[in-house]
Design a protein around this motif. Structure first.
Motif, PDB file in Angstrom:
ATOM      1  N   ARG A 136     -16.612 -23.343 -32.952  1.00  0.00           N
ATOM      2  CA  ARG A 136     -16.147 -22.998 -34.302  1.00  0.00           C
ATOM      3  C   ARG A 136     -14.633 -22.829 -34.243  1.00  0.00           C
ATOM      4  NH1 ARG A 136     -17.834 -17.310 -36.964  1.00  0.00           N
ATOM      5  NH2 ARG A 136     -16.840 -16.608 -35.029  1.00  0.00           N
ATOM      6  N   HIS A 137     -13.933 -23.530 -35.129  1.00  0.00           N
ATOM      7  CA  HIS A 137     -12.475 -23.414 -35.193  1.00  0.00           C
ATOM      8  C   HIS A 137     -12.064 -23.048 -36.615  1.00  0.00           C
ATOM      9  CE1 HIS A 137      -8.226 -24.039 -35.009  1.00  0.00           C
ATOM     10  NE2 HIS A 137      -8.282 -25.042 -35.869  1.00  0.00           N
ATOM     11  N   ARG A 138     -11.383 -21.923 -36.752  1.00  0.00           N
ATOM     12  CA  ARG A 138     -10.855 -21.502 -38.056  1.00  0.00           C
ATOM     13  C   ARG A 138      -9.417 -21.973 -38.212  1.00  0.00           C
ATOM     14  NH1 ARG A 138     -13.041 -15.203 -38.317  1.00  0.00           N
ATOM     15  NH2 ARG A 138     -15.171 -15.686 -39.054  1.00  0.00           N
ATOM     16  N   LYS A 139      -9.148 -22.600 -39.340  1.00  0.00           N
ATOM     17  CA  LYS A 139      -7.803 -23.103 -39.633  1.00  0.00           C
ATOM     18  C   LYS A 139      -6.779 -21.981 -39.484  1.00  0.00           C
ATOM     19  CE  LYS A 139      -5.667 -26.000 -43.247  1.00  0.00           C
ATOM     20  NZ  LYS A 139      -5.931 -26.585 -44.589  1.00  0.00           N
ATOM     21  N   LEU A 140      -5.761 -22.234 -38.661  1.00  0.00           N
ATOM     22  CA  LEU A 140      -4.783 -21.205 -38.345  1.00  0.00           C
ATOM     23  C   LEU A 140      -3.926 -20.823 -39.542  1.00  0.00           C
ATOM     24  CD1 LEU A 140      -3.530 -22.465 -34.877  1.00  0.00           C
ATOM     25  CD2 LEU A 140      -4.701 -20.307 -35.319  1.00  0.00           C
ATOM     26  N   MET A 141      -3.486 -21.817 -40.304  1.00  0.00           N
ATOM     27  CA  MET A 141      -2.550 -21.562 -41.397  1.00  0.00           C
ATOM     28  C   MET A 141      -2.966 -22.319 -42.640  1.00  0.00           C
ATOM     29  SD  MET A 141      -0.022 -20.074 -42.723  1.00  0.00           S
ATOM     30  CE  MET A 141       0.561 -19.192 -41.287  1.00  0.00           C
ATOM     31  N   PRO A 142      -3.645 -21.652 -43.579  1.00  0.00           N
ATOM     32  CA  PRO A 142      -3.915 -22.314 -44.864  1.00  0.00           C
ATOM     33  C   PRO A 142      -2.594 -22.737 -45.512  1.00  0.00           C
ATOM     34  CG  PRO A 142      -5.175 -20.285 -44.654  1.00  0.00           C
ATOM     35  CD  PRO A 142      -4.191 -20.297 -43.523  1.00  0.00           C
ATOM     36  N   THR A 143      -2.644 -23.865 -46.204  1.00  0.00           N
ATOM     37  CA  THR A 143      -1.436 -24.465 -46.760  1.00  0.00           C
ATOM     38  C   THR A 143      -1.205 -24.007 -48.192  1.00  0.00           C
ATOM     39  OG1 THR A 143      -1.737 -26.415 -45.382  1.00  0.00           O
ATOM     40  CG2 THR A 143      -0.308 -26.663 -47.297  1.00  0.00           C
ATOM     41  N   ALA A 144       0.001 -23.519 -48.465  1.00  0.00           N
ATOM     42  CA  ALA A 144       0.435 -23.186 -49.831  1.00  0.00           C
ATOM     43  C   ALA A 144      -0.606 -22.299 -50.536  1.00  0.00           C
ATOM     44  CB  ALA A 144       0.737 -24.467 -50.613  1.00  0.00           C
ATOM     45  N   SER A 145      -1.103 -22.727 -51.703  1.00  0.00           N
ATOM     46  CA  SER A 145      -2.007 -21.880 -52.487  1.00  0.00           C
ATOM     47  C   SER A 145      -3.354 -21.644 -51.826  1.00  0.00           C
ATOM     48  CB  SER A 145      -2.225 -22.507 -53.872  1.00  0.00           C
ATOM     49  OG  SER A 145      -1.024 -22.550 -54.602  1.00  0.00           O
ATOM     50  N   GLU A 146      -3.671 -22.408 -50.781  1.00  0.00           N
ATOM     51  CA  GLU A 146      -4.898 -22.127 -50.028  1.00  0.00           C
ATOM     52  C   GLU A 146      -4.890 -20.703 -49.473  1.00  0.00           C
ATOM     53  OE1 GLU A 146      -5.497 -26.717 -48.344  1.00  0.00           O
ATOM     54  OE2 GLU A 146      -4.956 -25.078 -46.987  1.00  0.00           O
ATOM     55  N   ARG A 147      -3.689 -20.143 -49.246  1.00  0.00           N
ATOM     56  CA  ARG A 147      -3.593 -18.802 -48.658  1.00  0.00           C
ATOM     57  C   ARG A 147      -4.135 -17.732 -49.589  1.00  0.00           C
ATOM     58  NH1 ARG A 147       2.580 -19.811 -46.659  1.00  0.00           N
ATOM     59  NH2 ARG A 147       2.101 -21.881 -45.832  1.00  0.00           N
ATOM     60  N   LEU A 148      -4.208 -18.016 -50.880  1.00  0.00           N
ATOM     61  CA  LEU A 148      -4.800 -17.079 -51.826  1.00  0.00           C
ATOM     62  C   LEU A 148      -6.313 -17.018 -51.659  1.00  0.00           C
ATOM     63  CD1 LEU A 148      -4.243 -15.282 -54.370  1.00  0.00           C
ATOM     64  CD2 LEU A 148      -4.768 -17.313 -55.740  1.00  0.00           C
ATOM     65  N   LEU A 149      -6.907 -18.110 -51.156  1.00  0.00           N
ATOM     66  CA  LEU A 149      -8.367 -18.228 -51.078  1.00  0.00           C
ATOM     67  C   LEU A 149      -8.908 -17.970 -49.681  1.00  0.00           C
ATOM     68  CD1 LEU A 149      -8.697 -21.567 -53.088  1.00  0.00           C
ATOM     69  CD2 LEU A 149      -8.805 -19.239 -53.991  1.00  0.00           C
ATOM     70  N   TRP A 150      -8.157 -18.351 -48.651  1.00  0.00           N
ATOM     71  CA  TRP A 150      -8.674 -18.345 -47.284  1.00  0.00           C
ATOM     72  C   TRP A 150      -7.837 -17.443 -46.392  1.00  0.00           C
ATOM     73  CZ3 TRP A 150      -8.164 -24.369 -46.888  1.00  0.00           C
ATOM     74  CH2 TRP A 150      -9.073 -24.982 -47.771  1.00  0.00           C
ATOM     75  N   GLY A 151      -8.511 -16.777 -45.458  1.00  0.00           N
ATOM     76  CA  GLY A 151      -7.814 -16.032 -44.424  1.00  0.00           C
ATOM     77  C   GLY A 151      -7.280 -16.961 -43.344  1.00  0.00           C
ATOM     78  N   MET A 152      -6.424 -16.419 -42.487  1.00  0.00           N
ATOM     79  CA  MET A 152      -5.853 -17.183 -41.386  1.00  0.00           C
ATOM     80  C   MET A 152      -6.739 -17.059 -40.149  1.00  0.00           C
ATOM     81  SD  MET A 152      -1.828 -16.218 -41.612  1.00  0.00           S
ATOM     82  CE  MET A 152      -0.931 -16.314 -43.179  1.00  0.00           C
ATOM     83  N   GLY A 153      -6.890 -18.157 -39.417  1.00  0.00           N
ATOM     84  CA  GLY A 153      -7.563 -18.101 -38.135  1.00  0.00           C
ATOM     85  C   GLY A 153      -6.683 -17.431 -37.093  1.00  0.00           C
ATOM     86  N   ASP A 154      -7.188 -17.351 -35.868  1.00  0.00           N
ATOM     87  CA  ASP A 154      -6.396 -16.754 -34.792  1.00  0.00           C
ATOM     88  C   ASP A 154      -6.590 -17.565 -33.514  1.00  0.00           C
ATOM     89  OD1 ASP A 154      -8.830 -15.875 -33.574  1.00  0.00           O
ATOM     90  OD2 ASP A 154      -8.786 -14.035 -34.754  1.00  0.00           O
ATOM     91  N   GLY A 155      -6.048 -17.072 -32.413  1.00  0.00           N
ATOM     92  CA  GLY A 155      -6.046 -17.834 -31.177  1.00  0.00           C
ATOM     93  C   GLY A 155      -7.380 -17.929 -30.476  1.00  0.00           C
ATOM     94  N   SER A 156      -8.397 -17.255 -30.991  1.00  0.00           N
ATOM     95  CA  SER A 156      -9.686 -17.232 -30.294  1.00  0.00           C
ATOM     96  C   SER A 156     -10.536 -18.462 -30.553  1.00  0.00           C
ATOM     97  CB  SER A 156     -10.474 -15.975 -30.699  1.00  0.00           C
ATOM     98  OG  SER A 156     -10.838 -16.025 -32.072  1.00  0.00           O
ATOM     99  N   THR A 157     -10.151 -19.322 -31.488  1.00  0.00           N
ATOM    100  CA  THR A 157     -10.971 -20.495 -31.809  1.00  0.00           C
ATOM    101  C   THR A 157     -10.170 -21.791 -31.677  1.00  0.00           C
ATOM    102  OG1 THR A 157     -10.542 -20.515 -34.214  1.00  0.00           O
ATOM    103  CG2 THR A 157     -12.310 -19.073 -33.427  1.00  0.00           C
TER     104      THR A 157
END
Length: 306
Positions: free
Chosen positions: A137-158
């Motif tokens: 499972r890999h969580r996107k590290l940096m949502p782009t632009a307005s995506e940041r309003l909807l999604w949290g940031m991933g981290d180094g564990s994935t």
């Protein structure tokens, strides 16, 4: 070794509205589309399929959710509630179904989902293998632009590259592919098959995919959604955006093996894994073409909670 791979461009199914609107995207119907794509890919001989970003859970292109700087509307909060209800949990019933499908078809599956964890959504990539079910499972590290309003940031564990029977498989979701240090982190892990679920269908994206394949001397498989204006419910059609596919597969020397594809389709290519070693002959950015005496990359491969 030859690996037969497929990329698909298909859109999420949207829910119709009624007097009590439910989830924004129809996740069960989209899961059925995923299964159909996987079965058609396997019928075409594929051992690996890559499906687009945010396919399960949906990519709400064009929607503002009633937000401006300093203010959110009640209507936007309700739309987010519907989007939140479209997301899946990991683990969950969709994960079980996909693991069973991977095992049944003897097919490696890479799929973009919207993952719900507590009160936060994440844009996530999942890798299923016939042997292990959900492998990575890999969580996107940096949502782009307005995506940041909807999604949290991933981290180094994935951020791991997975060692599979087909080769070493890594993931970079959409504009993560533009993060040079993340790319180098995957290169250092010996990525051989670079999977790039996305909703970016622009020409510059095609150029970037070819650059990464050439830079990393790896195969790049980019899968993009296909979503038309007519797919949106009538009350969201003016705001909802189109996504126009153009999925592709690229060789370790930047050559197009398949695509850019048009329409809702599957594109296939045979990956000659020996091409990776041939390409590394004159460029290995994590080996003989690296300068660790000059440059140092330090990665905190841990959860933000550790």
């Amino acid at each position: 070794m030859i690996v037969r791979a497929a990329v698909t461009q298909v859109g999420s199914a949207l829910s119709s509205t009624d007097s009590a609107p439910g989830p924004l995207f129809d996740t069960p119907a989209t899961l059925a589309r995923v299964e159909d794509c996987c079965r058609r890919a396997r019928a075409g001989g594929a051992q690996l399929i890559v499906l687009p970003e945010a396919l399960l859970g949906g990519y709400p292109k064009g929607l503002s959710f009633g937000a401006v700087v300093g203010s959110r509307s009640d209507e936007g909060r309700e739309l987010f509630r519907r989007y939140f209800d479209s997301a899946i949990t990991v683990p969950g019933p969709e994960i079980q179904a996909l693991a069973a499908l991977s095992r049944e078809l003897e097919l490696h599956i890479v799929l973009g989902v919207i993952e719900r964890d507590g009160g936060t959504l994440y844009c996530t990539g999942l890798l299923f293998t016939p042997e292990r079910g959900l492998h990575t499972r890999h969580r996107k590290l940096m949502p782009t632009a307005s995506e940041r309003l909807l999604w949290g940031m991933g981290d180094g564990s994935t951020m791991q590259v997975a060692d599979t029977s087909l080769g070493r498989i890594g993931m970079a979701i959409c504009w993560e592919n533009y993060m040079p240090l993340y790319r180098q982190h995957l290169y250092r892990q010996g990525v051989q098959i670079w999977c790039a679920p996305t909703v970016d269908m622009r020409e510059i994206w095609q150029t970037s995919m070819r650059h990464i394949a050439y830079e990393g001397r790896c195969f790049v498989l980019s899968a993009c959604q296909e979503l038309a204006k007519s797919d949106w419910p009538e009350e969201l059609r003016d705001a909802g955006g189109e996504i126009a596919g153009r999925s592709l597969i690229v060789s370790p020397r930047g050559e197009l093996l398949a695509g850019p594809a048009e329409g809702a389709t599957l594109a296939f290519a045979d990956l000659d894994m020996d091409e990776i070693a041939r390409g590394k002959f004159d460029l290995d950015v994590a080996g003989h073409y690296d300068r660790p005496d000059v440059f140092e990359l330090r990665v905190r491969a841990a959860s933000r909670h550790d």
